[in-house]
Design an enzyme around this catalytic site. Structure first.
Site, PDB file in Angstrom:
ATOM      1  N   LYS A 106     -39.671  12.690  -3.674  1.00  0.00           N
ATOM      2  CA  LYS A 106     -38.323  12.724  -3.089  1.00  0.00           C
ATOM      3  C   LYS A 106     -38.374  12.671  -1.571  1.00  0.00           C
ATOM      4  O   LYS A 106     -37.465  12.140  -0.944  1.00  0.00           O
ATOM      5  CB  LYS A 106     -37.561  13.959  -3.576  1.00  0.00           C
ATOM      6  CG  LYS A 106     -37.173  13.844  -5.038  1.00  0.00           C
ATOM      7  CD  LYS A 106     -35.952  14.655  -5.374  1.00  0.00           C
ATOM      8  CE  LYS A 106     -35.498  14.347  -6.784  1.00  0.00           C
ATOM      9  NZ  LYS A 106     -34.457  15.258  -7.251  1.00  0.00           N
TER      10      LYS A 106
ATOM     11  N   LYS B 145     -40.805   5.601 -13.812  1.00  0.00           N
ATOM     12  CA  LYS B 145     -39.986   6.407 -14.718  1.00  0.00           C
ATOM     13  C   LYS B 145     -38.534   5.923 -14.666  1.00  0.00           C
ATOM     14  O   LYS B 145     -38.048   5.551 -13.596  1.00  0.00           O
ATOM     15  CB  LYS B 145     -40.073   7.865 -14.229  1.00  0.00           C
ATOM     16  CG  LYS B 145     -39.473   8.875 -15.142  1.00  0.00           C
ATOM     17  CD  LYS B 145     -39.497  10.253 -14.501  1.00  0.00           C
ATOM     18  CE  LYS B 145     -38.463  10.391 -13.412  1.00  0.00           C
ATOM     19  NZ  LYS B 145     -38.192  11.758 -12.965  1.00  0.00           N
TER      20      LYS B 145
ATOM     21  N   LYS C  79     -32.235   8.441 -12.865  1.00  0.00           N
ATOM     22  CA  LYS C  79     -30.806   8.281 -12.559  1.00  0.00           C
ATOM     23  C   LYS C  79     -30.569   7.940 -11.097  1.00  0.00           C
ATOM     24  O   LYS C  79     -29.536   7.403 -10.747  1.00  0.00           O
ATOM     25  CB  LYS C  79     -30.033   9.536 -12.947  1.00  0.00           C
ATOM     26  CG  LYS C  79     -30.524  10.818 -12.300  1.00  0.00           C
ATOM     27  CD  LYS C  79     -29.725  12.014 -12.814  1.00  0.00           C
ATOM     28  CE  LYS C  79     -30.350  13.315 -12.391  1.00  0.00           C
ATOM     29  NZ  LYS C  79     -30.965  14.119 -13.365  1.00  0.00           N
TER      30      LYS C  79
END
Ligand code: TYM
Length: 332
Positions: free
Chosen positions: A114, A196, A199
């Site tokens: 992130k 992966k 969202k």
């Protein structure tokens, strides 16, 4: 009668709910709901570690609750709540920050990923995210945490924090176990099976959403990346796209890999991709339709999350009081 064991799990309302979260987590939440005392949360406090549009965050949090219920979680049996409504999460989160090491947090792969994706906003919350997640889990004396494999590292850190705390103060926290499905623990993007399904990814067509319309879902599956071979055969190393589609098909239909290989023996990838798309459409259709229906009833949803927060807070307060006493805070 033996008391039921406890489950806690949560999802960030930081994007629309995906097929990945459904297969990796929610499907198991539903499967385990009867046997356990369950707490399922919309973790909005975790979501703000990445900048959110306020109106979107609010909409997605409620939509997520409707999707939990539509997936088969009965609010009369499970405790469904919004994280920020139970302030004990923030309180225990702070305390656990003081029992979590800088080095431990630095090793978390979600933090590294992130930070790379949000280089202009590497805030302290993003870094200490795992101690808030530990607080979520430990407040409820949780035995089992059903998650996808990407969350295993955080659950392991939770165990380390709890063990450290118990080592100093005696048995305060139950040590939780992760519960990760054998198939479906890591659903990959349809357009880039190296990554992966996520969202927050903007890769058009790679991610399937629970609320997506059947035609769009079919289009995404028809365009899914495969390989230059022709055989529908499971090989997670060399045939990542096909193996991902086989995992999705397997969890959606309950069929094993051998059975799927036989079913598509001698048939092309086109047939196979259409079959996976149809299986997913049928899997998600009742959830989407029910969620759309529930979403229209805002006062019902409000009743559910308010009752949920009350039930959750009663348990969370008990643990927090115990923690305060152990660490030497003066009782309130
Ligand atoms: P989050 O919001 O990223 O994802 C929610 C759940 O869905 C699983 N998941 C997947 N499983 C399989 N394949 C995928 N492509 C996929 N994408 C997501 C995740 O593993 C997760 O189980 N930190 C957590 C939220 C959280 C939490 C908690 C979870 C906060 N507190 C306490 C459990 C217990 C997260 O970011 O999940």
């Amino acid at each position: 009668m033996e008391e039921k064991k406890t489950i806690f799990s949560g999802i960030q309302p930081s994007g629309e709910l995906t097929l990945g979260s459904y297969l990796g987590a929610i499907k198991n939440w539903v499967a385990l709901a009867d046997e356990y005392n369950c707490f399922y949360c919309m973790v909005d406090m975790h979501a703000i570690t990445v900048r959110q549009t306020p109106a979107e965050l609010r909409r997605r949090t409620l939509e997520q609750l409707a999707q939990y219920i539509a997936s088969g979680l009965d609010p009369d049996k499970c405790t469904l709540f919004i994280q920020s409504h139970v302030p004990q999460h923030a309180e225990l989160g702070w305390i656990l920050d003081c029992y979590t090491m800088f080095g431990e947090l630095s090793r978390m792969t979600q933090f590294k990923d992130k930070s790379a994706k949000n280089a202009d906003n590497i805030n302290a919350g993003l870094f200490t995210y795992p101690s808030l997640m530990a607080a979520d889990i430990l407040l409820y004396q949780t035995d089992l945490v059903p998650v996808g494999s990407d969350q295993k590292q955080h659950v392991e850190l939770t165990r380390d924090i709890a063990t450290r705390f118990n080592g100093i103060y005696g048995d305060v926290f139950t040590i939780p176990e992760p519960y990760i499905p054998k198939i479906g623990a890591r659903i990959m993007s349809l357009t880039n099976p190296e990554n992966k399904m996520s969202k927050s990814d903007k890769d058009n067509g790679g991610c399937i959403y629970i609320m997506q319309q059947p035609e769009e879902i079919m289009r995404c599956f028809k365009r899914a990346v495969t390989d230059s071979d022709t055989a529908v055969r499971y090989d997670a190393e060399n045939k990542k796209g096909i193996s991902n589609l086989m995992s999705i098909y397997s969890v959606a239909t309950g069929r094993g890999f051998d059975e799927i290989e036989r079913e598509f023996d001698g048939r092309g990838y086109g047939d196979f991709k259409a079959a996976v798309g149809e299986a997913v459409v049928e899997l998600l259709r009742p959830i989407r339709e029910e969620a759309e229906r529930i979403l229209k009833d805002k006062s019902y949803l409000e009743g559910v999350y308010k009752a949920g927060a009350e039930k959750a807070a009663a348990v969370a307060c008990r643990t927090l009081r115990k923690v305060h006493k152990k660490i030497g805070f003066v009782p309130r």
